[in-house]
Design a protein around this motif. Structure first.
Motif, PDB file in Angstrom:
ATOM      1  N   ALA A  39       0.829  -1.207   0.000  1.00  9.26           N
ATOM      2  CA  ALA A  39       0.000   0.000   0.000  1.00  9.26           C
ATOM      3  C   ALA A  39       0.863   1.257   0.000  1.00  9.26           C
ATOM      4  O   ALA A  39       0.551   2.242  -0.690  1.00  9.26           O
ATOM      5  CB  ALA A  39      -0.940  -0.010   1.207  1.00  9.26           C
ATOM      6  N   LEU A  40       1.954   1.240   0.748  1.00  9.32           N
ATOM      7  CA  LEU A  40       2.856   2.392   0.764  1.00  9.32           C
ATOM      8  C   LEU A  40       3.543   2.579  -0.594  1.00  9.32           C
ATOM      9  O   LEU A  40       3.742   3.714  -1.032  1.00  9.32           O
ATOM     10  CB  LEU A  40       3.904   2.231   1.862  1.00  9.32           C
ATOM     11  N   ALA A  41       3.875   1.481  -1.247  1.00 10.78           N
ATOM     12  CA  ALA A  41       4.478   1.583  -2.581  1.00 10.78           C
ATOM     13  C   ALA A  41       3.491   2.228  -3.560  1.00 10.78           C
ATOM     14  O   ALA A  41       3.879   3.071  -4.378  1.00 10.78           O
ATOM     15  CB  ALA A  41       4.895   0.204  -3.074  1.00 10.78           C
ATOM     16  N   VAL A  42       2.230   1.861  -3.463  1.00  8.92           N
ATOM     17  CA  VAL A  42       1.206   2.477  -4.309  1.00  8.92           C
ATOM     18  C   VAL A  42       1.077   3.954  -3.974  1.00  8.92           C
ATOM     19  O   VAL A  42       0.980   4.804  -4.866  1.00  8.92           O
ATOM     20  CB  VAL A  42      -0.145   1.743  -4.157  1.00  8.92           C
ATOM     21  N   LEU A  43       1.097   4.290  -2.683  1.00  5.14           N
ATOM     22  CA  LEU A  43       0.996   5.693  -2.272  1.00  5.14           C
ATOM     23  C   LEU A  43       2.144   6.512  -2.827  1.00  5.14           C
ATOM     24  O   LEU A  43       1.937   7.606  -3.364  1.00  5.14           O
ATOM     25  CB  LEU A  43       0.963   5.803  -0.747  1.00  5.14           C
ATOM     26  N   PHE A  44       3.361   6.004  -2.724  1.00  2.00           N
ATOM     27  CA  PHE A  44       4.511   6.742  -3.239  1.00  2.00           C
ATOM     28  C   PHE A  44       4.419   6.922  -4.753  1.00  2.00           C
ATOM     29  O   PHE A  44       4.802   7.957  -5.292  1.00  2.00           O
ATOM     30  CB  PHE A  44       5.819   6.049  -2.872  1.00  2.00           C
ATOM     31  N   THR A  45       3.908   5.910  -5.436  1.00  2.00           N
ATOM     32  CA  THR A  45       3.751   6.010  -6.884  1.00  2.00           C
ATOM     33  C   THR A  45       2.708   7.059  -7.240  1.00  2.00           C
ATOM     34  O   THR A  45       2.902   7.852  -8.166  1.00  2.00           O
ATOM     35  CB  THR A  45       3.371   4.645  -7.471  1.00  2.00           C
ATOM     36  N   VAL A  46       1.603   7.075  -6.494  1.00  2.43           N
ATOM     37  CA  VAL A  46       0.554   8.073  -6.731  1.00  2.43           C
ATOM     38  C   VAL A  46       1.078   9.477  -6.462  1.00  2.43           C
ATOM     39  O   VAL A  46       0.722  10.430  -7.148  1.00  2.43           O
ATOM     40  CB  VAL A  46      -0.691   7.761  -5.864  1.00  2.43           C
ATOM     41  N   GLN A  48       3.879  10.555  -7.111  1.00  3.78           N
ATOM     42  CA  GLN A  48       4.895  10.805  -8.128  1.00  3.78           C
ATOM     43  C   GLN A  48       6.323  10.656  -7.609  1.00  3.78           C
ATOM     44  O   GLN A  48       7.206  11.467  -7.896  1.00  3.78           O
ATOM     45  CB  GLN A  48       4.689  12.169  -8.771  1.00  3.78           C
ATOM     46  N   ALA A  49       6.525   9.602  -6.820  1.00  8.95           N
ATOM     47  CA  ALA A  49       7.867   9.248  -6.378  1.00  8.95           C
ATOM     48  C   ALA A  49       8.094   7.767  -6.702  1.00  8.95           C
ATOM     49  O   ALA A  49       8.148   6.921  -5.811  1.00  8.95           O
ATOM     50  CB  ALA A  49       8.027   9.505  -4.886  1.00  8.95           C
ATOM     51  N   PRO A  50       8.199   7.440  -7.994  1.00  7.08           N
ATOM     52  CA  PRO A  50       8.283   6.023  -8.366  1.00  7.08           C
ATOM     53  C   PRO A  50       9.557   5.334  -7.883  1.00  7.08           C
ATOM     54  O   PRO A  50       9.538   4.134  -7.614  1.00  7.08           O
ATOM     55  CB  PRO A  50       8.219   6.044  -9.891  1.00  7.08           C
ATOM     56  N   ASP A  51      10.647   6.073  -7.731  1.00 10.86           N
ATOM     57  CA  ASP A  51      11.879   5.458  -7.243  1.00 10.86           C
ATOM     58  C   ASP A  51      11.724   5.008  -5.789  1.00 10.86           C
ATOM     59  O   ASP A  51      12.140   3.911  -5.414  1.00 10.86           O
ATOM     60  CB  ASP A  51      13.058   6.410  -7.401  1.00 10.86           C
ATOM     61  N   VAL A  52      11.094   5.835  -4.979  1.00 16.13           N
ATOM     62  CA  VAL A  52      10.833   5.468  -3.586  1.00 16.13           C
ATOM     63  C   VAL A  52       9.826   4.324  -3.536  1.00 16.13           C
ATOM     64  O   VAL A  52       9.930   3.413  -2.715  1.00 16.13           O
ATOM     65  CB  VAL A  52      10.327   6.689  -2.790  1.00 16.13           C
ATOM     66  N   GLY A  53       8.835   4.366  -4.434  1.00 17.92           N
ATOM     67  CA  GLY A  53       7.844   3.293  -4.498  1.00 17.92           C
ATOM     68  C   GLY A  53       8.469   1.952  -4.835  1.00 17.92           C
ATOM     69  O   GLY A  53       8.113   0.930  -4.255  1.00 17.92           O
ATOM     70  N   LEU A  54       9.409   1.942  -5.767  1.00 22.95           N
ATOM     71  CA  LEU A  54      10.087   0.692  -6.121  1.00 22.95           C
ATOM     72  C   LEU A  54      10.936   0.165  -4.967  1.00 22.95           C
ATOM     73  O   LEU A  54      10.974  -1.037  -4.711  1.00 22.95           O
ATOM     74  CB  LEU A  54      10.958   0.891  -7.358  1.00 22.95           C
ATOM     75  N   ALA A  55      11.616   1.068  -4.271  1.00 26.95           N
ATOM     76  CA  ALA A  55      12.406   0.649  -3.114  1.00 26.95           C
ATOM     77  C   ALA A  55      11.500   0.098  -2.019  1.00 26.95           C
ATOM     78  O   ALA A  55      11.812  -0.927  -1.390  1.00 26.95           O
ATOM     79  CB  ALA A  55      13.228   1.821  -2.591  1.00 26.95           C
ATOM     80  N   GLN A  56      10.374   0.757  -1.786  1.00 23.17           N
ATOM     81  CA  GLN A  56       9.427   0.290  -0.783  1.00 23.17           C
ATOM     82  C   GLN A  56       8.850  -1.065  -1.178  1.00 23.17           C
ATOM     83  O   GLN A  56       8.650  -1.935  -0.340  1.00 23.17           O
ATOM     84  CB  GLN A  56       8.297   1.306  -0.594  1.00 23.17           C
ATOM     85  N   LEU A  57       8.587  -1.240  -2.449  1.00 23.06           N
ATOM     86  CA  LEU A  57       8.055  -2.510  -2.930  1.00 23.06           C
ATOM     87  C   LEU A  57       9.042  -3.642  -2.673  1.00 23.06           C
ATOM     88  O   LEU A  57       8.656  -4.717  -2.211  1.00 23.06           O
ATOM     89  CB  LEU A  57       7.745  -2.402  -4.427  1.00 23.06           C
ATOM     90  N   ALA A  58      10.308  -3.389  -2.932  1.00 25.73           N
ATOM     91  CA  ALA A  58      11.315  -4.438  -2.734  1.00 25.73           C
ATOM     92  C   ALA A  58      11.569  -4.712  -1.258  1.00 25.73           C
ATOM     93  O   ALA A  58      11.550  -5.860  -0.816  1.00 25.73           O
ATOM     94  CB  ALA A  58      12.619  -4.031  -3.418  1.00 25.73           C
ATOM     95  N   VAL A  59      11.781  -3.665  -0.494  1.00 31.84           N
ATOM     96  CA  VAL A  59      12.166  -3.843   0.905  1.00 31.84           C
ATOM     97  C   VAL A  59      10.948  -4.072   1.801  1.00 31.84           C
ATOM     98  O   VAL A  59      10.903  -5.028   2.571  1.00 31.84           O
ATOM     99  CB  VAL A  59      12.985  -2.623   1.399  1.00 31.84           C
ATOM    100  N   GLY A  60       9.961  -3.205   1.695  1.00 29.27           N
ATOM    101  CA  GLY A  60       8.824  -3.273   2.615  1.00 29.27           C
ATOM    102  C   GLY A  60       7.847  -4.384   2.329  1.00 29.27           C
ATOM    103  O   GLY A  60       7.193  -4.888   3.234  1.00 29.27           O
ATOM    104  N   SER A  61       7.753  -4.787   1.073  1.00 26.06           N
ATOM    105  CA  SER A  61       6.781  -5.813   0.720  1.00 26.06           C
ATOM    106  C   SER A  61       7.384  -7.206   0.621  1.00 26.06           C
ATOM    107  O   SER A  61       6.659  -8.190   0.677  1.00 26.06           O
ATOM    108  CB  SER A  61       6.123  -5.490  -0.618  1.00 26.06           C
ATOM    109  N   ALA A  62       8.685  -7.294   0.456  1.00 18.71           N
ATOM    110  CA  ALA A  62       9.286  -8.604   0.229  1.00 18.71           C
ATOM    111  C   ALA A  62      10.363  -8.968   1.249  1.00 18.71           C
ATOM    112  O   ALA A  62      10.236  -9.973   1.943  1.00 18.71           O
ATOM    113  CB  ALA A  62       9.860  -8.657  -1.177  1.00 18.71           C
ATOM    114  N   VAL A  63      11.386  -8.163   1.361  1.00 20.60           N
ATOM    115  CA  VAL A  63      12.552  -8.552   2.155  1.00 20.60           C
ATOM    116  C   VAL A  63      12.253  -8.563   3.653  1.00 20.60           C
ATOM    117  O   VAL A  63      12.523  -9.560   4.335  1.00 20.60           O
ATOM    118  CB  VAL A  63      13.749  -7.628   1.839  1.00 20.60           C
ATOM    119  N   THR A  64      11.694  -7.491   4.168  1.00 19.37           N
ATOM    120  CA  THR A  64      11.439  -7.410   5.611  1.00 19.37           C
ATOM    121  C   THR A  64      10.446  -8.476   6.092  1.00 19.37           C
ATOM    122  O   THR A  64      10.736  -9.179   7.067  1.00 19.37           O
ATOM    123  CB  THR A  64      10.963  -6.000   5.996  1.00 19.37           C
ATOM    124  N   PRO A  65       9.278  -8.640   5.451  1.00 27.17           N
ATOM    125  CA  PRO A  65       8.380  -9.710   5.903  1.00 27.17           C
ATOM    126  C   PRO A  65       9.005 -11.106   5.781  1.00 27.17           C
ATOM    127  O   PRO A  65       8.774 -11.964   6.631  1.00 27.17           O
ATOM    128  CB  PRO A  65       7.164  -9.582   4.994  1.00 27.17           C
TER     129      PRO A  65
END
Length: 82
Positions: A39-46, A48-65
């Motif tokens: 959800a945070l990755a989607v928020l960052f993309t909305v 207009q911070a796609p680089d932060v969204g991609l980092a959040q997607l990798a770290v917050g959605s996959a690696v940390t969990p």
């Protein structure tokens, strides 16, 4: 129209965070944390911070969990041996 999208995604983030906090089982917390990261990755993309969204997607959605789930599994295995 753009403001409505931001508000909707913010509500989704708030709901996902609430679900993550209210879970009692660590494995379920990790899954809820993954949804929160998505959800945070989607928020960052909305916003207009796609680089932060991609980092959040990798770290917050996959690696940390994944790390949390592996740690929970290791602790539960040690508890069974004793």
């Amino acid at each position: 129209m753009d403001d409505a999208l931001v508000v909707t995604v913010l509500l989704l983030v708030a709901a996902a965070a609430t679900v993550a906090v209210l879970q009692r089982d660590p494995a379920r917390q990790a899954i809820a944390l993954s949804l929160l990261g998505l959800a945070l990755a989607v928020l960052f993309t909305v916003l207009q911070a796609p680089d932060v969204g991609l980092a959040q997607l990798a770290v917050g959605s996959a690696v940390t969990p994944l790390m949390i789930l592996l740690a929970v599994r290791k602790v539960r295995q040690k508890g069974r041996r004793k």
